[in-house]
Design a protein around this motif. Structure first.
Motif, mmCIF file in Angstrom:
data_model
loop_
_atom_site.group_PDB
_atom_site.id
_atom_site.type_symbol
_atom_site.label_atom_id
_atom_site.label_comp_id
_atom_site.label_asym_id
_atom_site.label_seq_id
_atom_site.Cartn_x
_atom_site.Cartn_y
_atom_site.Cartn_z
ATOM 1 N N PRO A 35 -35.983 28.044 147.189
ATOM 2 C CA PRO A 35 -36.002 27.780 146.108
ATOM 3 C C PRO A 35 -34.827 27.242 145.161
ATOM 4 N N GLU A 36 -35.033 26.616 144.934
ATOM 5 C CA GLU A 36 -33.648 25.492 143.675
ATOM 6 C C GLU A 36 -33.469 26.352 143.199
ATOM 7 N N GLU A 37 -33.906 27.453 142.484
ATOM 8 C CA GLU A 37 -33.267 28.678 141.651
ATOM 9 C C GLU A 37 -32.661 29.553 142.490
ATOM 10 N N LYS A 38 -32.891 30.273 143.818
ATOM 11 C CA LYS A 38 -32.253 30.654 144.843
ATOM 12 C C LYS A 38 -31.444 30.062 145.717
ATOM 13 N N ALA A 39 -31.305 28.418 145.845
ATOM 14 C CA ALA A 39 -30.005 28.405 146.132
ATOM 15 C C ALA A 39 -28.945 27.817 144.878
ATOM 16 N N ARG A 40 -29.513 27.405 144.069
ATOM 17 C CA ARG A 40 -28.636 27.532 143.179
ATOM 18 C C ARG A 40 -27.366 28.416 142.968
ATOM 19 N N ILE A 148 -32.484 37.497 147.942
ATOM 20 C CA ILE A 148 -32.694 37.293 148.789
ATOM 21 C C ILE A 148 -33.453 38.021 149.188
ATOM 22 N N ALA A 149 -33.534 39.062 148.581
ATOM 23 C CA ALA A 149 -34.205 40.533 149.084
ATOM 24 C C ALA A 149 -35.032 41.557 148.459
ATOM 25 N N SER A 150 -35.397 40.036 146.825
ATOM 26 C CA SER A 150 -35.391 40.879 145.877
ATOM 27 C C SER A 150 -36.733 41.780 146.271
ATOM 28 N N GLN A 151 -38.009 41.850 146.945
ATOM 29 C CA GLN A 151 -39.025 42.109 146.886
ATOM 30 C C GLN A 151 -39.056 43.374 149.025
ATOM 31 N N ALA A 152 -37.548 43.385 148.402
ATOM 32 C CA ALA A 152 -37.533 44.458 149.638
ATOM 33 C C ALA A 152 -38.101 45.273 149.874
ATOM 34 N N LYS A 153 -39.233 46.369 150.640
ATOM 35 C CA LYS A 153 -39.572 47.298 150.909
ATOM 36 C C LYS A 153 -38.315 48.925 151.217
ATOM 37 N N PHE A 237 -36.908 40.419 154.260
ATOM 38 C CA PHE A 237 -36.090 39.916 152.716
ATOM 39 C C PHE A 237 -37.362 38.570 152.598
ATOM 40 N N ASP A 238 -37.166 38.457 151.873
ATOM 41 C CA ASP A 238 -38.550 37.847 150.379
ATOM 42 C C ASP A 238 -38.736 36.708 151.993
ATOM 43 N N GLN A 239 -40.127 36.494 151.326
ATOM 44 C CA GLN A 239 -40.677 35.108 152.475
ATOM 45 C C GLN A 239 -40.025 34.144 151.787
ATOM 46 N N ASP A 240 -39.761 33.740 150.877
ATOM 47 C CA ASP A 240 -39.035 32.386 150.202
ATOM 48 C C ASP A 240 -37.795 32.462 151.006
ATOM 49 N N SER A 241 -37.246 33.487 151.573
ATOM 50 C CA SER A 241 -36.168 33.209 151.660
ATOM 51 C C SER A 241 -35.991 33.564 153.245
#
Length: 287
Positions: A35-40, A148-153, A237-241
């Protein structure tokens, strides 16, 4: 945020994006799927690491390299105290730190890796080579984790560091000739070279001996084990990453295949993954 501030920040990120596009097409292709914010955010971190690299690579003398690196350390110190330089890189990084729960320590570790290059000593063992690889590349994995792993369990630090080290070993195996001819450095562990009966003279003469192939494969096997460790945990890792980070790992791993296909000639030729191969790898990547 005011419109003018948004415009400046967009320009700052464009500055960082231009750096990754120029210096690492493989990383750019992979992480552009974020996603753009993460890519940047990734582009800003890459730009930081490239700027640190340049302290060493773009200066000729140890004194000049040390001065440039010390200036980078000072700039990071100012950044740590919210007094960063008025520069696109540091403004973009501030925005990254504002958006994510960043840890500044791996940013310092990266600079330690650059200092190790300034005062370079050939690693004696595989362990010493991996320690160096942590500072210059494993640290990058730690920098990226909050993005890229902000939601990691569970804690992904080991996995991210393993991927970074695997990529650095791949760099070493790709650039044996270039590192020696252009920089006067041998990153192959000294003890492994002794076991393989392989010497600096062999590198200077572009000799791919049977011993070199065994040494190369021993290191490649270690890199591939680290890639496998990451691949076994990619679902953390986050699904979107996931697609982006998986793609970067697979593209980099394919460099090893390229060297093998070219008869292990990483002494006189540059081995790389072609755009066509990248597209094929991306089309086959599943998360």
């Amino acid at each position: 945020m005011l419109h003018n501030e948004q415009s400046i920040l967009a320009s700052d990120y464009a500055y960082c994006e231009a750096i990754i596009k120029k210096h690492s097409n493989s990383f750019y292709q992979a992480f552009s799927f974020l996603p753009e914010e993460k890519a940047r955010a990734v582009y800003a971190i890459y730009a930081y690491c490239r700027t640190a690299d340049n302290c060493v690579d773009e200066n000729d003398t140890i004194a000049a390299k040390t001065t440039a690196l010390n200036e980078m350390v000072d700039a990071l110190n100012r950044f740590a105290f919210n007094q960063e330089d008025d520069h696109p890189l540091w403004r973009a990084l501030r925005d990254v730190f504002n958006r994510y729960e960043m840890d500044i320590l791996p940013f310092y570790d990266q600079l330690t890796g650059q200092l190790m290059d300034i005062h370079f000593i050939q690693p004696d063992t595989m362990e010493a080579m991996e320690s160096y690889s942590y500072y210059v590349a494993g640290s990058v994995g730690r920098m990226l984790l909050p993005i890229i792993a902000s939601q990691a369990k569970e804690d992904c630090t080991r996995v991210a560091v393993s991927l970074g080290i695997g990529m650095q070993i791949t760099n070493i195996l790709r650039d044996v000739g270039e590192d020696y001819m252009k920089l006067g450095r041998i990153y192959l562990p000294r003890q492994e070279m002794l076991l393989a009966d392989y010497t600096p003279a062999h590198i200077a003469n572009y000799e791919v001996t049977e011993g070199f192939k065994v040494l190369w494969e021993r290191m490649a096997s270690r890199a591939e084990a680290l890639y496998d460790e990451f691949l076994g945990k990619v679902d953390l890792f986050d699904q979107d990453s996931r697609f982006a980070v998986l793609s970067s790992a697979l593209i980099y791993r394919a460099i090893l295949t390229s060297v093998r296909q070219n008869g292990y000639d990483c002494l006189r030729r540059r081995n790389y993954v072609s755009t066509h191969q990248m597209i094929q790898i991306l089309s086959e990547a599943t998360v």
